[in-house]
Design a protein around this motif. Structure first.
Motif, PDB file in Angstrom:
ATOM      1  N   ALA A 197       2.106 -64.578  -7.721  1.00 21.04           N
ATOM      2  CA  ALA A 197       2.512 -63.381  -8.465  1.00 21.04           C
ATOM      3  C   ALA A 197       2.550 -62.242  -7.450  1.00 21.04           C
ATOM      4  O   ALA A 197       1.662 -62.135  -6.602  1.00 21.04           O
ATOM      5  CB  ALA A 197       1.505 -63.074  -9.561  1.00 21.04           C
ATOM      6  N   VAL A 198       3.577 -61.421  -7.505  1.00 23.84           N
ATOM      7  CA  VAL A 198       3.713 -60.319  -6.540  1.00 23.84           C
ATOM      8  C   VAL A 198       3.770 -59.006  -7.317  1.00 23.84           C
ATOM      9  O   VAL A 198       4.521 -58.889  -8.291  1.00 23.84           O
ATOM     10  CB  VAL A 198       4.986 -60.493  -5.678  1.00 23.84           C
ATOM     11  CG1 VAL A 198       5.134 -59.343  -4.702  1.00 23.84           C
ATOM     12  CG2 VAL A 198       4.939 -61.821  -4.925  1.00 23.84           C
ATOM     13  N   VAL A 199       2.966 -58.046  -6.882  1.00 22.93           N
ATOM     14  CA  VAL A 199       2.963 -56.735  -7.560  1.00 22.93           C
ATOM     15  C   VAL A 199       3.132 -55.628  -6.517  1.00 22.93           C
ATOM     16  O   VAL A 199       2.718 -55.782  -5.375  1.00 22.93           O
ATOM     17  CB  VAL A 199       1.640 -56.500  -8.340  1.00 22.93           C
ATOM     18  CG1 VAL A 199       1.560 -57.397  -9.558  1.00 22.93           C
ATOM     19  CG2 VAL A 199       0.429 -56.673  -7.451  1.00 22.93           C
ATOM     20  N   PRO A 200       3.732 -54.504  -6.904  1.00 24.78           N
ATOM     21  CA  PRO A 200       3.875 -53.408  -5.938  1.00 24.78           C
ATOM     22  C   PRO A 200       2.528 -52.723  -5.684  1.00 24.78           C
ATOM     23  O   PRO A 200       1.723 -52.595  -6.608  1.00 24.78           O
ATOM     24  CB  PRO A 200       4.831 -52.426  -6.636  1.00 24.78           C
ATOM     25  CG  PRO A 200       5.320 -53.117  -7.865  1.00 24.78           C
ATOM     26  CD  PRO A 200       4.364 -54.202  -8.200  1.00 24.78           C
ATOM     27  N   PHE A 201       2.330 -52.304  -4.446  1.00 21.56           N
ATOM     28  CA  PHE A 201       1.115 -51.552  -4.080  1.00 21.56           C
ATOM     29  C   PHE A 201       1.144 -50.200  -4.786  1.00 21.56           C
ATOM     30  O   PHE A 201       2.211 -49.664  -5.083  1.00 21.56           O
ATOM     31  CB  PHE A 201       1.109 -51.363  -2.558  1.00 21.56           C
ATOM     32  CG  PHE A 201      -0.197 -50.884  -1.983  1.00 21.56           C
ATOM     33  CD1 PHE A 201      -1.302 -51.717  -1.938  1.00 21.56           C
ATOM     34  CD2 PHE A 201      -0.330 -49.593  -1.466  1.00 21.56           C
ATOM     35  CE1 PHE A 201      -2.507 -51.292  -1.397  1.00 21.56           C
ATOM     36  CE2 PHE A 201      -1.527 -49.155  -0.924  1.00 21.56           C
ATOM     37  CZ  PHE A 201      -2.618 -50.015  -0.887  1.00 21.56           C
ATOM     38  N   ASN A 202      -0.016 -49.673  -5.089  1.00 28.70           N
ATOM     39  CA  ASN A 202      -0.147 -48.345  -5.720  1.00 28.70           C
ATOM     40  C   ASN A 202       0.415 -48.306  -7.137  1.00 28.70           C
ATOM     41  O   ASN A 202       0.779 -47.232  -7.623  1.00 28.70           O
ATOM     42  CB  ASN A 202       0.550 -47.253  -4.872  1.00 28.70           C
ATOM     43  CG  ASN A 202      -0.401 -46.675  -3.828  1.00 28.70           C
ATOM     44  OD1 ASN A 202      -1.613 -46.613  -4.032  1.00 28.70           O
ATOM     45  ND2 ASN A 202       0.153 -46.256  -2.702  1.00 28.70           N
ATOM     46  N   ASP A 203       0.490 -49.464  -7.804  1.00 29.85           N
ATOM     47  CA  ASP A 203       1.024 -49.503  -9.170  1.00 29.85           C
ATOM     48  C   ASP A 203       0.050 -50.284 -10.059  1.00 29.85           C
ATOM     49  O   ASP A 203       0.185 -51.500 -10.259  1.00 29.85           O
ATOM     50  CB  ASP A 203       2.425 -50.151  -9.147  1.00 29.85           C
ATOM     51  CG  ASP A 203       3.133 -50.042 -10.491  1.00 29.85           C
ATOM     52  OD1 ASP A 203       2.455 -49.812 -11.514  1.00 29.85           O
ATOM     53  OD2 ASP A 203       4.365 -50.208 -10.508  1.00 29.85           O
TER      54      ASP A 203
END
Ligand code: PMP
Length: 449
Positions: A197-203
Motif C-alpha cells: 500500500a502506498v500513501v503520500p507523505f504528510n497526508d
C-alpha cells in the motif's frame, strides 16, 4: 523572477565535461580497463550516476577528504552516501578491525562485542531488543517479514517515492491511485499492487483511509523523506501517524538509516517518536557493512518464541556472515567514540552554515529555489519546498543537477550523486563549507550570465 538559461546551461556543461576529462587522465585510463571485466565499467550500477564521462577512481579517503588517483583532493560532502558519516578512516575503527582480523573474523557464534553494541543502540534509540543484518536493505526485509508473521496481514505500507534499499516490495509508487513499480525498478520481482500500500507523505487522512482497509501489517517510513530530497514532516504529522497506526493494529517501523543525521538516536530520539520497530544501517560500522533493527518490549515478547526451533535457519531472516565479529568490533569502536552528541555539536552547525551560505546566493539572484536541512544533512532544490514525494519527484531537474555536481567536482567539492545533498561530519571545517558556498555561487553566476 529570473530563470537560468537552458542554452547557456548546455554550453557550460560541455565546458565542464571537457575540464573533467582533462583533469583526470589516470581515472580515464582505469575506467577504460574496467570496461572489459566490469559490467557497465563499474563494480556497482549506482556508480554510473556520478557526473562526468567516467567514475573517478579513489586512491584514499580520510576525515572529510578524498583523494583520487590523479592526486586531486576533494572536500567530501557525499561521505559514501552516509556510510562514512563519521568521517573516513577513523583510527579507532582501523585499530579494532586489525585487532579482530588477527583473532578471527566470522564464526557464526556471538562475539564479545554484540551485547555492548545492542545495549548502546537501545540507549540511543529507546528500543530494548536488537538484532543485526548486513545492510539496511536486509534489515528492512527482515522487519517486513516479522510484521507479516505477527499480524497475519498480507500488505506492507510505504510512503510514495520512498527509498528503503533494494527491498522489492518498497520499489512502488502511486500512479493515479494505483500502486505500480517505481520508474527505473528493473524486472519487478513481485506484483507491488498485491504486496504494497502506498500513501503520500504528510497526508494523515490518506493514511487513515488506507489503513482502515485492515490488510496492512506495518508502515515502513523515514520520519523525514531523505531519498527524494529532504521532505520534512509538517507539525503534528508524525504524532497522527503514530495514533493512526496504533488504532489500526499496524506496526510502525522507522527507517533511520539516513535520518540518523538528526542526532545520536536519529529522528526517533530527537523528536520523541515511538516506533514499534526501528532500522538503522550505513555508518554504524564505521564503514564496515552492518545494520541493526530494534523493537519494543512488546514486539520482542511476541517474536521470542519464533526465534527458536529446528527450522530457524530457513525462516528467511539472517545470513551466514551476519553479525560477524569484524562488523561488531567495528561498530563498537564507532559507536563508543563517534556519532555522539559531541560529534553532532560540530557537524550540525556546519550544515547550518551550508544552508545559510546557499540561501544567501539564492537570495542574491532572486531565484525561486530553496535549501533544506535535517541535522547535519542539507540539500538545495531548484524549486520551492515540496510537501510530499510525488511533488519532490516532479521537481527533479537532471540538467541542473548534473551541471552543479560536475561544476563542484571540477573545483574539488564532491556532492552526493543523488540530489543536491551535502552531509557533514565532525571532520569538516567552516572553510570546507565556505569552499562549497563559493563554488555554488560561481555556478549560479555562470548560469545567470
Ligand atoms: N533505508 C534508507 C532510508 C536508505 O536511504 C537506504 C540507502 N540509501 C537504505 C535503507 C538501504 O541501505 P543499503 O543500501 O545500505 O542496504
Amino acid at each position: 523572477m529570473p530563470t537560468p538559461d537552458r542554452c547557456r546551461l548546455a554550453d557550460l556543461r560541455a565546458t565542464e565535461e571537457k575540464r573533467f576529462r582533462d583533469l583526470h587522465p589516470r581515472s580515464a585510463a582505469l575506467a577504460e580497463d574496467a570496461a572489459g571485466p566490469l559490467l557497465a565499467g563499474v563494480p556497482m550500477p549506482w556508480m554510473t550516476r556520478w557526473p562526468g564521462a567516467f567514475a573517478l577512481t579513489v586512491d584514499s579517503a580520510s576525515g572529510a577528504r578524498l583523494v583520487d588517483v590523479d592526486g586531486i583532493e576533494y572536500v567530501d560532502l557525499c561521505l559514501g552516501d552516509t556510510g562514512a558519516m563519521t568521517g573516513h578512516a577513523l583510527p579507532q575503527v582501523a585499530e579494532a578491525i586489525s585487532r579482530r582480523a588477527a583473532t578471527g573474523l566470522t564464526t557464526m557464534l556471538p562475539s564479545t562485542d554484540a551485547t555492548w553494541v545492542a545495549a548502546e543502540l537501545a540507549r540511543r534509540f529507546g528500543l530494548p531488543s536488537w538484532q543485526f543484518a548486513m545492510s539496511a536493505t536486509d534489515a528492512n526485509r527482515f522487519v517486513l517479514r516479522f510484521a507479516r508473521h505477527l499480524t497475519g496481514r498480507p500488505r506492507i505500507a510505504v510512503m510514495d517515492w520512498c527509498y528503503h534499499g533494494t527491498v522489492d516490495e518498497t520499489l512502488a509508487v502511486l500512479d493515479g491511485g494505483r500502486v505500480v513499480p517505481r520508474p527505473g525498478a528493473l524486472g519487478p520481482q513481485v506484483d507491488v499492487a498485491a504486496t504494497t500500500a502506498v500513501v503520500p507523505f504528510n497526508d494523515a487522512a490518506a493514511l487513515e483511509r488506507r489503513l482502515a482497509e485492515g490488510d496492512v501489517a506495518c508502515l515502513l517510513m523515514e520520519p523525514a523523506l531523505t531519498n527524494i530530497g529532504i521532505v520534512l514532516p509538517e507539525p503534528g504529522y508524525l504524532a497522527e501517524v503514530r495514533e493512526i497506526t496504533r488504532r489500526h493494529g499496524v506496526l510502525l517501523v522507522n527507517d533511520e538509516t539516513h535520518t540518523l543525521c538528526a542526532g545520536p538516536g536519529g529522528a526517533t530520539a530527537a523528536w520523541g517518536l515511538q516506533p514499534d520497530l526501528l532500522v538503522v544501517g550505513k555508518p554504524i560500522g564505521g564503514g564496515v557493512p552492518l545494520a541493526a533493527y530494534g523493537m519494543s518490549a512488546e514486539v520482542a515478547a511476541r517474536l521470542a518464541g519464533s526465534m527458536l526451533g529446528h527450522e530457524i535457519d530457513v525462516a528467511g531472516v539472517g545470513g551466514t556472515l551476519t553479525a560477524n565479529a569484524l562488523a561488531l568490533a567495528a561498530a563498537r569502536a564507532t559507536l563508543s567514540t563517534s556519532l555522539r552528541d559531541d560529534d553532532f555539536a560540530v557537524a550540525t552547525p556546519l550544515a547550518e552554515r551550508f544552508t545559510d551560505g546557499v540561501a544567501d546566493v539564492i537570495e542574491q539572484h532572486d531565484l525561486p529555489w530553496h535549501v533544506q536541512r535535517l541535522g547535519c544533512r542539507a540539500e538545495y532544490w531548484f524549486c520551492p519546498p515540496p510537501r510530499d514525494g510525488a511533488a519532490a519527484a516532479a521537481a527533479v531537474d537532471e540538467e541542473f543537477e548534473g551541471f552543479f555536481h560536475l561544476y563542484a567536482l571540477n573545483r574539488g567539492v564532491l556532492l552526493t550523486p543523488f540530489h543536491n545533498m551535502a552531509l557533514f561530519s565532525p571532520a569538516h571545517t567552516a572553510g570546507d563549507v565556505d569552499r562549497h558556498t563559493e563554488v555554488f555561487g560561481g555556478a549560479v553566476e555562470a548560469l545567470m550570465g
